[in-house]
Design a protein around this motif. Structure first.
Motif, short mmCIF file in Angstrom:
data_model
loop_
_atom_site.label_atom_id
_atom_site.label_comp_id
_atom_site.label_asym_id
_atom_site.label_seq_id
_atom_site.Cartn_x
_atom_site.Cartn_y
_atom_site.Cartn_z
N GLN A 28 0.85 -1.19 0.00
CA GLN A 28 0.00 0.00 0.00
C GLN A 28 0.89 1.24 0.00
OE1 GLN A 28 -2.80 -0.46 3.38
NE2 GLN A 28 -4.41 -0.60 1.82
N GLY A 29 0.43 2.26 -0.68
CA GLY A 29 1.21 3.50 -0.74
C GLY A 29 0.37 4.63 -1.27
N ARG A 30 1.02 5.78 -1.41
CA ARG A 30 0.36 6.98 -1.93
C ARG A 30 1.38 7.82 -2.69
NH1 ARG A 30 -0.40 8.14 3.71
NH2 ARG A 30 -2.65 8.17 3.28
N PRO A 31 0.93 8.79 -3.47
CA PRO A 31 1.89 9.63 -4.19
C PRO A 31 2.77 10.43 -3.23
CG PRO A 31 -0.34 9.89 -5.07
CD PRO A 31 -0.47 9.12 -3.79
N ALA A 32 3.99 10.69 -3.67
CA ALA A 32 4.85 11.63 -2.95
C ALA A 32 4.41 13.05 -3.31
CB ALA A 32 6.31 11.42 -3.34
N ARG A 97 -2.44 13.03 0.29
CA ARG A 97 -2.86 12.56 1.60
C ARG A 97 -4.14 11.75 1.56
NH1 ARG A 97 0.36 11.83 5.52
NH2 ARG A 97 -1.36 12.11 6.99
N THR A 98 -5.01 12.01 0.59
CA THR A 98 -6.29 11.29 0.54
C THR A 98 -6.25 10.09 -0.39
OG1 THR A 98 -7.05 12.84 -1.18
CG2 THR A 98 -7.63 13.35 1.10
N THR A 99 -5.13 9.86 -1.03
CA THR A 99 -5.00 8.74 -1.96
C THR A 99 -4.38 7.53 -1.28
OG1 THR A 99 -4.80 10.17 -3.91
CG2 THR A 99 -3.88 7.96 -4.08
N VAL A 100 -4.93 6.36 -1.57
CA VAL A 100 -4.33 5.11 -1.12
C VAL A 100 -4.34 4.14 -2.29
CG1 VAL A 100 -4.42 3.16 0.47
CG2 VAL A 100 -5.11 5.43 1.26
N TYR A 101 -3.17 3.70 -2.71
CA TYR A 101 -3.04 2.67 -3.72
C TYR A 101 -2.79 1.34 -3.00
CZ TYR A 101 -2.04 6.63 -6.85
OH TYR A 101 -2.08 7.81 -7.55
N THR A 102 -3.52 0.31 -3.40
CA THR A 102 -3.35 -1.01 -2.78
C THR A 102 -3.10 -2.05 -3.87
OG1 THR A 102 -4.89 -0.41 -0.99
CG2 THR A 102 -4.40 -2.74 -1.28
N TRP A 158 -8.19 11.93 -13.12
CA TRP A 158 -7.07 12.87 -12.99
C TRP A 158 -6.83 13.27 -11.55
CZ3 TRP A 158 -5.37 17.54 -11.32
CH2 TRP A 158 -4.20 18.02 -11.91
N PRO A 159 -5.56 13.30 -11.11
CA PRO A 159 -4.33 13.08 -11.87
C PRO A 159 -3.81 11.65 -11.83
CG PRO A 159 -3.79 13.93 -9.71
CD PRO A 159 -5.29 13.81 -9.75
N HIS A 160 -4.64 10.70 -11.46
CA HIS A 160 -4.19 9.32 -11.29
C HIS A 160 -4.33 8.55 -12.62
CE1 HIS A 160 -4.38 10.27 -7.00
NE2 HIS A 160 -5.54 10.84 -7.28
N LEU A 161 -3.64 9.04 -13.62
CA LEU A 161 -3.68 8.42 -14.94
C LEU A 161 -2.36 8.68 -15.66
CD1 LEU A 161 -4.16 11.24 -16.59
CD2 LEU A 161 -6.55 10.74 -16.23
N ARG A 162 -2.19 7.97 -16.78
CA ARG A 162 -0.95 8.12 -17.56
C ARG A 162 -1.02 9.41 -18.37
NH1 ARG A 162 1.42 3.73 -21.97
NH2 ARG A 162 3.56 4.56 -22.05
N PRO A 163 -0.07 10.32 -18.21
CA PRO A 163 -0.11 11.58 -18.96
C PRO A 163 -0.01 11.35 -20.46
CG PRO A 163 1.48 11.66 -17.16
CD PRO A 163 1.07 10.23 -17.30
N MET A 173 -0.94 4.42 -10.81
CA MET A 173 -0.45 4.75 -9.48
C MET A 173 0.62 5.80 -9.67
SD MET A 173 -0.44 1.04 -7.52
CE MET A 173 0.52 0.14 -8.76
N ARG A 174 0.27 7.02 -9.39
CA ARG A 174 1.04 8.19 -9.82
C ARG A 174 2.07 8.62 -8.78
NH1 ARG A 174 -0.51 12.48 -13.54
NH2 ARG A 174 1.51 13.16 -14.37
N CYS A 175 3.29 8.84 -9.25
CA CYS A 175 4.34 9.50 -8.46
C CYS A 175 4.59 8.79 -7.12
CB CYS A 175 3.99 10.96 -8.22
SG CYS A 175 3.74 11.92 -9.73
N ILE A 176 4.66 7.48 -7.13
CA ILE A 176 4.87 6.75 -5.89
C ILE A 176 6.37 6.62 -5.59
CG2 ILE A 176 2.71 5.46 -6.00
CD1 ILE A 176 4.22 3.11 -7.15
#
Length: 213
Positions: A28-32, A97-102, A158-163, A173-176
């Motif tokens: 589990q993680g989130r963007p930096a 802060r509100t994003t969680v990738y699992t 957006w912004p959780h997609l491939r540019p 999973m953006r900028c992890i």
């Protein structure tokens, strides 16, 4: 893929419900925040624009009225630049802060959205390919080409997609941080899941193995 409004209590952080038996949470993680501000919100480009604007306005003031005029013109521009950059940073911070990738042994779950949280489940069976965009600092974006009939809207993701893929959105999973090990983990989990045999029953009552979907 499926979405779920995420206002209800989460039994596990980032998941609307507990994983079924046999499905394990691998990561589990989130963007930096800084990476998201830099790559998604174009913080560097905005800073560069205001730097040029500040130099130009100070130069005009210096030519017209000397140092005092340059300061009178430059200080408001500098304040405006700091406010704009602070707002961009706050937006990136709120998203991060509100994003969680699992990543589980069966799917990728993305809980996204600062104002209106929503959860997307992306089973490995609907991932045709995954792409890693790795930066020098180790942060990176892992984008997934989905093969399902339904597509997620650009503005919803957006912004959780491939540019650069506006017509055919690819969830990402953006900028992890430490993206390379996560990408390897995703590839291994998907390969294991898709290669695992599943028993299906034929009409004659005998069991035959088929590839997992």
């Amino acid at each position: 893929m499926s979405d779920h409004d995420d206002f209800a209590f989460e039994p596990i952080k980032g998941l609307p419900e507990r994983p079924p038996v046999g499905e394990d949470i691998l990561w589990q993680g989130r963007p930096a925040t800084y990476a998201l501000a830099r790559d998604a919100y174009k913080l560097h480009w905005i800073a560069f624009y205001f730097a040029l604007l500040l130099l130009w306005r100070c130069g005009v003031g210096l030519a017209q009225g000397g140092v005092l005029m340059a300061l009178q013109i430059g200080i408001p521009t500098l304040v405006m630049a700091l406010i704009a950059l602070s707002l961009v940073w706050l937006l990136a911070f709120a998203q991060a802060r509100t994003t969680v990738y699992t990543l589980t042994s069966a799917r990728v779950v993305m809980r996204i959205g600062a104002a209106l949280p929503v959860t997307f489940n992306i089973p490995f069976a609907q991932v045709g390919a995954a792409h890693l965009d790795l930066r020098r600092d180790g942060t990176g974006t892992i984008a997934m080409e989905t093969t399902g009939a339904s597509r997620i809207g650009y503005l919803t993701l957006w912004p959780h997609l491939r540019p650069g893929y506006a017509r055919l959105t690819q969830p990402a999973m953006r900028c992890i941080p430490d993206a390379a090990p996560v990408a390897k983990m995703l590839a291994e989990a998907a390969e294991t899941r898709m290669a695992r045999p599943v028993v299906s029953r034929s009409e004659g009552g005998s069991a035959s193995p088929v590839a997992a979907a």
